[in-house]
Design a protein around this motif. Structure first.
Motif, PDB file in Angstrom:
ATOM      1  N   PRO A 156       0.849  -1.207   0.000  1.00 17.06           N
ATOM      2  CA  PRO A 156       0.000   0.000   0.000  1.00 17.06           C
ATOM      3  C   PRO A 156       0.878   1.250   0.000  1.00 17.06           C
ATOM      4  O   PRO A 156       2.037   1.199   0.402  1.00 17.06           O
ATOM      5  N   ASP A 157       0.299   2.337  -0.444  1.00 14.63           N
ATOM      6  CA  ASP A 157       1.053   3.591  -0.578  1.00 14.63           C
ATOM      7  C   ASP A 157       0.037   4.741  -0.512  1.00 14.63           C
ATOM      8  O   ASP A 157      -0.997   4.702  -1.189  1.00 14.63           O
ATOM      9  N   VAL A 158       0.349   5.749   0.277  1.00 11.25           N
ATOM     10  CA  VAL A 158      -0.565   6.882   0.462  1.00 11.25           C
ATOM     11  C   VAL A 158      -1.021   7.500  -0.856  1.00 11.25           C
ATOM     12  O   VAL A 158      -2.191   7.851  -1.018  1.00 11.25           O
ATOM     13  N   CYS A 159      -0.107   7.601  -1.821  1.00 11.31           N
ATOM     14  CA  CYS A 159      -0.523   8.298  -3.047  1.00 11.31           C
ATOM     15  C   CYS A 159      -1.595   7.495  -3.801  1.00 11.31           C
ATOM     16  O   CYS A 159      -2.447   8.076  -4.468  1.00 11.31           O
ATOM     17  N   TYR A 160      -1.595   6.166  -3.626  1.00 16.96           N
ATOM     18  CA  TYR A 160      -2.642   5.375  -4.286  1.00 16.96           C
ATOM     19  C   TYR A 160      -4.009   5.565  -3.644  1.00 16.96           C
ATOM     20  O   TYR A 160      -5.030   5.305  -4.268  1.00 16.96           O
ATOM     21  N   SER A 167       4.494  10.217   4.659  1.00 11.86           N
ATOM     22  CA  SER A 167       5.309   9.313   3.832  1.00 11.86           C
ATOM     23  C   SER A 167       4.422   8.367   3.032  1.00 11.86           C
ATOM     24  O   SER A 167       3.203   8.365   3.196  1.00 11.86           O
ATOM     25  N   ASP A 168       5.022   7.530   2.190  1.00  8.19           N
ATOM     26  CA  ASP A 168       4.236   6.605   1.366  1.00  8.19           C
ATOM     27  C   ASP A 168       3.568   5.517   2.216  1.00  8.19           C
ATOM     28  O   ASP A 168       2.435   5.119   1.962  1.00  8.19           O
ATOM     29  N   ARG A 169       4.299   5.060   3.263  1.00 12.73           N
ATOM     30  CA  ARG A 169       3.710   4.100   4.207  1.00 12.73           C
ATOM     31  C   ARG A 169       4.351   4.306   5.573  1.00 12.73           C
ATOM     32  O   ARG A 169       5.357   5.005   5.651  1.00 12.73           O
ATOM     33  N   VAL A 214       7.151  15.755  -0.181  1.00 13.98           N
ATOM     34  CA  VAL A 214       6.091  16.705  -0.518  1.00 13.98           C
ATOM     35  C   VAL A 214       4.947  16.028  -1.270  1.00 13.98           C
ATOM     36  O   VAL A 214       3.769  16.323  -1.060  1.00 13.98           O
ATOM     37  N   PHE A 215       5.322  15.118  -2.155  1.00 14.37           N
ATOM     38  CA  PHE A 215       4.361  14.405  -2.982  1.00 14.37           C
ATOM     39  C   PHE A 215       3.338  13.656  -2.120  1.00 14.37           C
ATOM     40  O   PHE A 215       2.131  13.819  -2.278  1.00 14.37           O
ATOM     41  N   HIS A 216       3.832  12.841  -1.176  1.00 14.47           N
ATOM     42  CA  HIS A 216       2.908  12.065  -0.339  1.00 14.47           C
ATOM     43  C   HIS A 216       2.199  12.936   0.704  1.00 14.47           C
ATOM     44  O   HIS A 216       1.094  12.618   1.129  1.00 14.47           O
ATOM     45  N   THR A 217       2.836  14.035   1.070  1.00 19.43           N
ATOM     46  CA  THR A 217       2.160  14.965   1.982  1.00 19.43           C
ATOM     47  C   THR A 217       0.937  15.554   1.281  1.00 19.43           C
ATOM     48  O   THR A 217      -0.156  15.635   1.846  1.00 19.43           O
TER      49      THR A 217
HETATM   50 ZN    ZN Z   1       3.421   6.839  -3.531  1.00 15.24          ZN
END
Ligand code: ZN
Ligand code: 3PZ
Length: 351
Positions: free
Chosen positions: A247-251, A289-291, A298-301
Motif C-alpha cells: 500500500p502507498d498513500v498516493c494510491y 510518507s508513502d507508508r 512533498v508528494f505524499h504529503t
Molecule cells: Zn506513492
C-alpha cells in the motif's frame, strides 16, 4: 443525473462541513504539515531538493496545493511564484520543470494548476499555450509528452485537464482522444498506458479522469472497474496500485478519486484509509510518507492531505453528488478545483 442550483449548493455546504469535522478530529497535524512544506521550500540545496531540481514545477504545485488545503496559502509570496513560473515557459508555449529546462506536458499542467490556484491565469497567452498542447496530439488521438514523442494515457489526461482549465478543449480532436483512451481499456475493467498495457491505479485515474472531463464515462464498466479498485485495499487499510503490491498513500488518491468519478466510493472502507494515512504522518516534524515509518516527502504529503480532507467525511456522501455535476459548464472555482483537482473543477457555483 442532474442537480439544480440549490442541491448543488447543499452538496458543497455539506462537503465543507464534513471537511471541517475532519480537521476538528485533531488528528491530522495541520500546523506541522504546513511548516514541513514551507521548510522544504527554504532548504534549496540539500539532498531532497537536488533530487527534485528537475521537477520543481511539479513540486511547487504539490506544495502550494497542500498549503492551500491547510489554509496557509497566505504565507507565500504570490508575485514571486508567478514570475518564477513564467520564467519556466519556453517559446513553444510549454513549460519546463525549472528555469532553462526543456518543456514537457507534465510540467505544463503543474504550471497551469499553480497559476489557477493563485488566480493568475490571466498572465498567460492562453491560445499559445493551448496550441502547444494541441500540437502534441497524434493522428490516432493519443498524446505525446513532448516533441520527442513518448505516448502515454497520462498525457491524454494532462492535455485534456489543461485545456479544460483553459476553456480551450475545442483545440483538439476530442472524439479521437476519447477513442484512444477507450482503446487502452482492459478486460478487468481497468486501463493501461498504451493499448494492451497492464491496469494500474494511476493510469486508471488518468483515463477515467479524461473520460469524465469529456463527458464520456459511459465507456467505463463501473461495476467491474469499481470491484478492481476496491480490491486495492489491503489489511492495514491502505491501498496499493496493482495486485500484490504494497500500500502507498498516493494510491489512496488515485483509487479513491477514480471510485468517486464512477460513483462507487462507498464500496471502500474510508475510515481505514484515513487511519492508514494518519499512521504515515511524521508527528514530530510534519510531512506524510508513502507508508508508515518511511521518510516523508512533498508528494505524499500532498496526496495524504488531499485524501484526508475529503475522506474524514465518513458517513456523508456529498462527493458523489458533486461529481454528478462533472458535465456542467466547466468553469473552475479554484477553491474546489484544488480540493479535488479533478472532480470539483467543473463545478460552477457562480450562478
Ligand atoms: Zn506513492
Ligand atoms: C515520487 N514522481 O518520477 S517522480 C514523486 N514518485 O518525479 C515525487 N510513490 O524518489 C516525490 N513511488 C516522491 N517529493 C516520489 C513523483 C513519480 C512518483 C515515486 C513514488 C511515489 C511511490 C516510488 C511519478 C505524478 C507525477 C509523477 C509521478 C506520479 C504522479 C523519487 C522517485 C520518483 C520521482 C521523484 C522522486 C524520491 C516527491
Amino acid at each position: 443525473m442532474h442537480f439544480n442550483g440549490e442541491q448543488q449548493r447543499q452538496s458543497i455546504i455539506c462537503f465543507l462541513v464534513c471537511s471541517l469535522k475532519g480537521f476538528t478530529m485533531g488528528e491530522l497535524e495541520v500546523e506541522k504539515h504546513a511548516q514541513y512544506i514551507l521548510s522544504v521550500e527554504k532548504r534549496k540545496d540539500d539532498f531532497e531538493s537536488v533530487v527534485m531540481e528537475h521537477l520543481r514545477m511539479n513540486g511547487a504545485y504539490w506544495g502550494l496545493t497542500t498549503l492551500d488545503l491547510l489554509g496557509k496559502l497566505e504565507t507565500v509570496d504570490k508575485d514571486e511564484i508567478v514570475s518564477w513560473v513564467m520564467s519556466c515557459q519556453h517559446e513553444s508555449g510549454g513549460f519546463g520543470g525549472n528555469v532553462g529546462h526543456d518543456p514537457h506536458i507534465l510540467y505544463t499542467l503543474s504550471a497551469v494548476q499553480v497559476l489557477a490556484l493563485l488566480d493568475k491565469l490571466d498572465v498567460l497567452d492562453i491560445d499559445k499555450l493551448a496550441n502547444y498542447i494541441a500540437s502534441l496530439q497524434n493522428e490516432d488521438g493519443s498524446f505525446s509528452g513532448d516533441m520527442w514523442g513518448e505516448v502515454d494515457t497520462r498525457f491524454s489526461y494532462i492535455a485534456i485537464c489543461c485545456l479544460s482549465l483553459l476553456h480551450r478543449i475545442d483545440k483538439i480532436n476530442v472524439e479521437k482522444a476519447v477513442n484512444y483512451v477507450v482503446s487502452c481499456k482492459n478486460l478487468d475493467g481497468g486501463f493501461g498506458s498504451i493499448p494492451g498495457g497492464e491496469s494500474h491505479a494511476g493510469q486508471i485515474f488518468c483515463c477515467v479522469g479524461a473520460l469524465a472531463i469529456t463527458g464520456s464515462l459511459h465507456h467505463v464498466d463501473k461495476d467491474l472497474l469499481g470491484w478492481w479498485l476496491c480490491e486495492r485495499q489491503v489489511k492495514s487499510g491502505g491501498l496499493n496500485g496493482r495486485p500484490e503490491k504494497l500500500p502507498d498513500v498516493c494510491y489512496s488518491w488515485w483509487v479513491l478519486s477514480s471510485l468517486i468519478m464512477i460513483d462507487r466510493v462507498h464500496w471502500i472502507n474510508k475510515e481505514k484509509v484515513a487511519r492508514f494515512i494518519l499512521d504515515c504522518q511524521d508527528k514530530e516534524n510534519g510531512g506524510i510518507s508513502d507508508r508508515p515509518d518511511d521518510a516523508v516527502d512533498v508528494f505524499h504529503t500532498y496526496f495524504g492531505v488531499a485524501v484526508s480532507d475529503n475522506d474524514f467525511s465518513d458517513s456523508c456522501t456529498p462527493l458523489e453528488g458533486i461529481h454528478c455535476m462533472a458535465m456542467v459548464d466547466p468553469k473552475p472555482p479554484v477553491l474546489f478545483y484544488i480540493v479535488m483537482e479533478l472532480d470539483f473543477h467543473f463545478l460552477n457555483i457562480r450562478d
